[in-house]
Scaffold this motif. Structure first.
Motif, PDB file in Angstrom:
ATOM      1  N   SER A 221       0.856  -1.197   0.000  1.00  0.00           N
ATOM      2  CA  SER A 221       0.000   0.000   0.000  1.00  0.00           C
ATOM      3  C   SER A 221       0.885   1.238   0.000  1.00  0.00           C
ATOM      4  N   THR A 222       0.246   2.396  -0.061  1.00  0.00           N
ATOM      5  CA  THR A 222       0.985   3.655   0.027  1.00  0.00           C
ATOM      6  C   THR A 222       0.098   4.713   0.647  1.00  0.00           C
ATOM      7  N   GLN A 223       0.682   5.866   0.907  1.00  0.00           N
ATOM      8  CA  GLN A 223      -0.055   6.971   1.521  1.00  0.00           C
ATOM      9  C   GLN A 223       0.366   8.282   0.897  1.00  0.00           C
ATOM     10  N   MET A 224      -0.601   9.188   0.737  1.00  0.00           N
ATOM     11  CA  MET A 224      -0.331  10.533   0.240  1.00  0.00           C
ATOM     12  C   MET A 224      -0.866  11.557   1.232  1.00  0.00           C
ATOM     13  N   ILE A 225      -0.108  12.616   1.431  1.00  0.00           N
ATOM     14  CA  ILE A 225      -0.534  13.726   2.286  1.00  0.00           C
ATOM     15  C   ILE A 225      -1.346  14.691   1.433  1.00  0.00           C
ATOM     16  N   ILE A 226      -2.515  15.043   1.921  1.00  0.00           N
ATOM     17  CA  ILE A 226      -3.461  15.867   1.167  1.00  0.00           C
ATOM     18  C   ILE A 226      -3.508  17.292   1.727  1.00  0.00           C
TER      19      ILE A 226
END
Length: 418
Positions: A221-226
């Motif tokens: 998985s991955t994560q992005m800062i919004i």
């Protein structure tokens, strides 16, 4: 004295880990063995398994020391904060002791980068290895993959962890260069590609040799800062769509930026955390993965940002009123699942139920479908859609008016969390 120091480390490193939201345990089916500890998916809180059960995870950083100076990160090199680092054995002991007290069912372990990527990754892998081999721990383990770590370490991590993840951090390469000039996107793409290929290869080998060891069975998985670097929702969803298709990701997580500094490149202290926007992005993500929508149907050059007042499926429907009403007694599943207010499970129930007779509105309500939204977009026996000839903006107004109090209450609760 030693216990006090461990407690202090835990407070510091658990607090630092709260900014990472990508800790779902869905997709793993690791089972307990005789004499072992833990069973992936049999827990009580904090995150969810693939079948919807709630499990608890010990969520910590190995250290908040870091060689990088990313503007958006609370652990950045230049930030004047209290630093701490666990030893490998301390994390192992914490995990086992917390499990035996029934506090947790697994471990979510990330880290700042000290010295270099391999040095840090080696210690993350050693923790997972000790838990599996020395303590026969079969609970869920999620390891953060450190960009730049060697393939050998990535391979070993996949043998002991249920899920691996490489954080993209910022949705676009331009934004990453602005806020974290020491990093580059290629260092994130390379390990993702390696993990994708290893997961595929292991699954193929498993078909031939049943004894083939599992490799990251819950995928990556991955994560992005919004909200940190000014990207539109279109840019964010374009990035998510790309990584889903090119790297076979299990999940993309969206984390609303929490202001932590007065850096003029970032939203200032006191700025609102974009929790509603974050929620709309998750809803859009589900439309991509489970509802058959294409990215440019949800956000595009003409509509680059999601409507915060309404969910993205309703937004799409109001822009495409020519596709409605949908006759639920005749339309295919693919059309029914696009109706606002009808989810995947309800759409399948409709298709199954109509084989035994024509469905009426009361039948839909028994299935569990609320009439507030669907009544503007469907037709069925004994019912024609309300005001289907009215402008989309008017229909939106009616829907919001009927649910205004409920939405306002939810949003106020969310905003007070920060």
């Amino acid at each position: 004295m030693a216990d006090d120091r461990i407690k202090e480390k835990l407070e510091i490193l658990a607090d630092a880990a709260k900014y990472d939201v990508s800790c779902s345990s869905s997709g793993s089916d690791r089972k307990n063995k005789k004499g072992g500890l833990g069973n992936t998916g049999a827990g009580i809180c904090h995150t969810y398994t693939e079948d919807g059960r709630c499990v608890s995870l010990l969520k910590i950083l190995l250290t908040n020391h870091c060689i990088f100076d990313c503007a958006y990160c609370v652990s950045r090199r230049s930030n004047d904060i209290k630093r701490a680092a666990f030893t490998v054995q301390e994390v192992v002991d914490l995990t086992i002791n917390f499990y035996r007290r029934n506090y947790i069912e697994g471990l979510f372990l990330s880290s700042g980068i000290f010295k270099n990527a391999d040095y840090t990754m080696e210690r993350l892998v050693l923790i997972a290895k000790k838990l599996r081999q020395e303590h026969n721990f079969n609970g869920y383990i999620h390891l953060k993959t450190i960009p730049g770590a060697s393939d050998d370490l990535l391979n070993e991590a996949g043998l002991y962890a249920d899920r691996l993840s490489v954080n993209l951090e910022i949705p676009t390469e331009t934004g990453l260069k602005l806020l974290a000039p020491e990093k580059n996107r290629k260092d994130m793409d390379v390990p993702m590609d390696y993990l994708k290929n290893q997961i595929i290869r292991t699954k193929e080998e498993k078909k031939i040799f049943r004894s083939t060891p599992k490799f990251a069975p819950a995928g990556q998985s991955t994560q992005m800062i919004i909200g940190a670097s000014g990207e539109s929702d279109m840019h964010i969803m374009k990035t998510a769509d790309h990584y889903y298709s090119q790297y076979n990701l299990k999940r993309v997580y969206y984390s609303g930026y929490i202001p932590i500094s007065n850096d003029n490149r970032l939203p200032g202290l006191g700025s609102d955390v974009p929790v509603i926007r974050e929620n709309r992005l998750y809803q859009s993500d589900w439309l991509l993965r489970f509802y058959g929508f294409k990215r440019d149907e949800i956000v595009n050059e003409r509509h680059p940002n999601l409507d915060l007042d309404i969910d993205p499926k309703l937004g799409w429907a109001l822009r495409n009123m020519h596709q409605f009403p949908v006759d639920i007694n005749r339309a295919p599943y693919e059309a029914i699942v696009r109706v606002p207010g009808i989810g995947v499970t309800s759409a399948k129930k409709i298709v199954a139920a109509r084989r035994f007779g024509a469905l009426r509105m009361e039948h839909l309500q028994k299935i569990g479908i609320s009439a507030n939204k669907v009544r503007y977009f469907i037709s069925c026996q004994g019912f024609v859609p309300l005001m289907s000839d009215r402008p989309a903006e008017m229909i939106k107004h009616y829907i919001l008016a009927a649910s205004h109090t409920k939405y306002k209450k939810v949003f106020n609760q969310q905003l007070t969390l920060f």
